[in-house]
Design a protein around this motif. Structure first.
Motif, PDB file in Angstrom:
ATOM      1  N   ASP A 131       0.837  -1.209   0.000  1.00 43.51           N
ATOM      2  CA  ASP A 131       0.000   0.000   0.000  1.00 43.51           C
ATOM      3  C   ASP A 131       0.872   1.260   0.000  1.00 43.51           C
ATOM      4  O   ASP A 131       0.706   2.143   0.837  1.00 43.51           O
ATOM      5  CB  ASP A 131      -0.940   0.009   1.209  1.00 43.51           C
ATOM      6  N   GLY A 133       0.807   3.697  -1.815  1.00 45.25           N
ATOM      7  CA  GLY A 133       0.033   4.905  -2.077  1.00 45.25           C
ATOM      8  C   GLY A 133       0.653   5.725  -3.183  1.00 45.25           C
ATOM      9  O   GLY A 133       1.448   5.257  -3.996  1.00 45.25           O
ATOM     10  N   THR A 134       0.313   7.022  -3.173  1.00 45.74           N
ATOM     11  CA  THR A 134       0.830   7.921  -4.200  1.00 45.74           C
ATOM     12  C   THR A 134       2.278   8.273  -3.888  1.00 45.74           C
ATOM     13  O   THR A 134       2.592   8.754  -2.796  1.00 45.74           O
ATOM     14  CB  THR A 134       0.002   9.219  -4.257  1.00 45.74           C
ATOM     15  N   VAL A 135       3.186   8.005  -4.821  1.00 50.41           N
ATOM     16  CA  VAL A 135       4.603   8.290  -4.608  1.00 50.41           C
ATOM     17  C   VAL A 135       5.123   9.268  -5.645  1.00 50.41           C
ATOM     18  O   VAL A 135       6.329   9.458  -5.769  1.00 50.41           O
ATOM     19  CB  VAL A 135       5.434   6.991  -4.639  1.00 50.41           C
ATOM     20  N   PHE A 151       5.044  12.210   4.536  1.00 47.39           N
ATOM     21  CA  PHE A 151       3.823  11.469   4.269  1.00 47.39           C
ATOM     22  C   PHE A 151       2.651  12.179   4.915  1.00 47.39           C
ATOM     23  O   PHE A 151       2.720  12.599   6.069  1.00 47.39           O
ATOM     24  CB  PHE A 151       3.940  10.035   4.813  1.00 47.39           C
ATOM     25  N   SER A 154      -2.837  10.171   4.989  1.00 43.78           N
ATOM     26  CA  SER A 154      -3.238   8.936   4.297  1.00 43.78           C
ATOM     27  C   SER A 154      -2.045   8.065   3.931  1.00 43.78           C
ATOM     28  O   SER A 154      -2.197   7.015   3.307  1.00 43.78           O
ATOM     29  CB  SER A 154      -4.019   9.291   3.019  1.00 43.78           C
ATOM     30  N   ASN A 156       0.391   9.029   1.893  1.00 46.44           N
ATOM     31  CA  ASN A 156       0.875   9.362   0.556  1.00 46.44           C
ATOM     32  C   ASN A 156       2.053  10.326   0.643  1.00 46.44           C
ATOM     33  O   ASN A 156       2.110  11.197   1.519  1.00 46.44           O
ATOM     34  CB  ASN A 156      -0.241   9.995  -0.277  1.00 46.44           C
ATOM     35  N   GLU A 158       4.349  13.468  -0.061  1.00 42.15           N
ATOM     36  CA  GLU A 158       4.061  14.859  -0.421  1.00 42.15           C
ATOM     37  C   GLU A 158       5.263  15.723  -0.081  1.00 42.15           C
ATOM     38  O   GLU A 158       6.157  15.318   0.678  1.00 42.15           O
ATOM     39  CB  GLU A 158       2.835  15.376   0.340  1.00 42.15           C
TER      40      GLU A 158
END
Length: 492
Positions: A131, A133-135, A151, A154, A156, A158
């Motif tokens: 999981d 997530g957005t990377v 992170f 959530s 992800n 950032e």
């Protein structure tokens, strides 16, 4: 050749003496090795020379004069092969094994470098993480500036706001890294390090020579100053209120004392009137003897006149006492020295440590009120009356402690010593005790002038006839010769 080693980087620690450092991997050209000292990339020929290019076992990096790595310096030698393919095969030409093998070696070296990057030099998720997530970061350079990867809630990836590592209280001779957070213990300010450096000097950071290497995050000093100023203002307001209340209490006390003085004077007038009546009665009774009665009547009349004068003086004293009921109390600071000398600005001294044994008081010419007003003329005027045996009263009361007070009779002239005044007194009443530095409120009440002598009273009425006096002694007997001579003369 075969490639049996996966080494692409070696590192050493400098000692300010060693200049030759070995690299143990093969490079095909001088440009395929990078030399760093404390993370600073060095330049071939300018800072170092190179040997062993093309050798399977590697070679040496030799630093030039003046560029020897210092004690503790981190020296890193790493292979960096260009991501290019320069081998060109001609169609139908011979297939040279050595050239082909060199191309394969280069590809292997590039693979090793990429593997090092992927497995050790950059952040990555483990294979077991499902999981991630957005990377992907979609922000442009302007939006990413001065931010860190983090992170979100959530999980992800950032570009987040900058954060730091708290390292505790600032200390000298300490190596600080970027974004280290410290506390300035001299004022509790919080700073973040903006330039890598080793600290020196002392606190506060605001006056330290390295101040430009820190950014202030929490200005606790200003907050503390504001809080202190607010507390001081509140304290001053409370003190002012207390002083006002004390002044009001002192004024009320002075009014009460003056009213008591008026009552005493009124009683004295009544007593004087009674004395006059009694004197008149005595004059009437004295008339039983004419001579004695006349004398007593005269004396009684004089007594009546004196009593009337006393009554007038008492009434005048009552009037003066009533007039002083609204007098102001002056603020003084108690000096516990018993030496009769200038006690100092706004101070007062007693010549004895026991309040009931005081016989003299020393006042500075100025009071302790705001602006230190000169009240010497007021003090000096206490003895301006004509009652030399009792010039007036001095009342002293401790601020905030009504039960601590002193009342003294002024019994002689005030001595003005230019800058301070000495008053001779006798104790009337007191309570409590004083401590050096106590705040006192002082009020003065002057006695009334002695009344003018009244006119001489009229002569009293003639007393009744006194009792018959005792019979006087018998006179001496006459001479017989003279009597006989007279008788004979008549007969002839």
């Amino acid at each position: 050749m075969t490639v049996s080693s996966t080494t692409t980087k070696v590192s050493y620690t400098g000692n300010n003496v060693t200049t030759v450092f070995a690299y143990t991997f093969k490079i095909f050209a001088e440009a395929e090795i990078k030399v760093y000292v404390d993370n600073v990339l060095k330049t071939l020929t300018t800072h170092y020379t190179l040997s062993g290019v093309g050798a399977t076992s590697g070679g040496n990096v030799t630093f030039t004069t003046g560029n020897t790595p210092g004690t503790g310096a981190k020296v890193v030698l790493t292979r960096s092969i260009a991501r290019t393919q320069v081998t060109d095969y001609v169609e139908n030409d011979t297939f040279p094994a050595e050239t082909h093998e060199a191309a394969l070696d280069k590809l292997t070296f590039i693979t090793q470098e990429l593997d090092n990057i992927l497995t050790g030099d950059i952040f990555r998720f483990a294979e077991s993480v499902s999981d991630a997530g957005t990377v992907t970061i979609t922000l442009n350079a302007t939006d990413r500036a001065s931010k860190l990867l983090a992170f979100d809630a959530s999980g992800n990836l950032e570009a987040a706001q900058e954060i730091g590592t708290y390292t505790g209280n600032w200390a000298a001779s300490t190596a600080y890294a970027l974004r280290d957070l410290i506390k300035d213990t001299s004022n509790n300010n919080i700073y973040i390090c903006t330039v890598v450096h080793t600290s020196s000097g002392s606190q506060p950071i605001s006056s330290n020579t390295d101040v430009a290497k820190w950014a202030l995050l929490v200005d606790a000093a200003s907050a503390t100053t504001s809080a202190t100023a607010a507390a001081t203002s509140a304290t001053a307001a409370a003190t002012s209120a207390t002083a006002s209340a004390t002044s009001a209490t002192a004024a009320a006390t002075s009014a009460t004392a003056s009213a008591n003085s008026a009552t005493t004077a009124s009683t004295q007038a009544s007593n004087a009137s009674t004395s006059a009546s009694t004197a008149s009665t005595q004059a009437s009774n004295a008339s039983t003897s004419a001579s004695t009665a006349s004398t007593q009547a005269t004396n009684s009349a004089n007594s009546a006149t004196a009593s009337a004068s006393s009554a007038t003086a008492s009434a005048t004293s009552a009037s003066n006492s009533e007039a002083s009921a609204g007098a102001l109390a002056w603020k003084y600071t108690f000096d516990n020295s018993t030496t009769m000398a200038d006690p100092g600005t706004g101070e007062v001294r007693l010549n004895h440590g026991t309040l009931a044994s005081v016989t003299a008081i020393a006042f500075d010419a100025t009071s302790a009120d705001t602006g230190n007003p000169d009240v010497s003329d007021l003090i000096a005027s206490i003895d301006d009356g004509t009652n030399s045996t009792h010039e007036g009263y001095i009342f002293l009361r401790k601020s905030g402690a009504p039960a601590t007070f002193m009342a003294y009779n002024v019994t002689s002239a005030v001595t003005d010593n230019t800058g301070w005044l000495q008053v001779t007194v006798t104790h009337a009443a007191s309570g409590g005790s004083l401590t050096n530095g106590d705040t006192l409120y002082v009020s003065f009440t002057r006695s009334g002038n002695v009344g003018a002598t009244g006119p001489t009273g009229s002569t009293g009425s003639t007393g009744s006839t006194g009792a018959t006096g005792a019979q006087g002694p018998q006179g001496d007997p006459g001479e017989a010769t003279n009597g006989f001579a007279i008788a004979m003369a008549v007969a002839l």
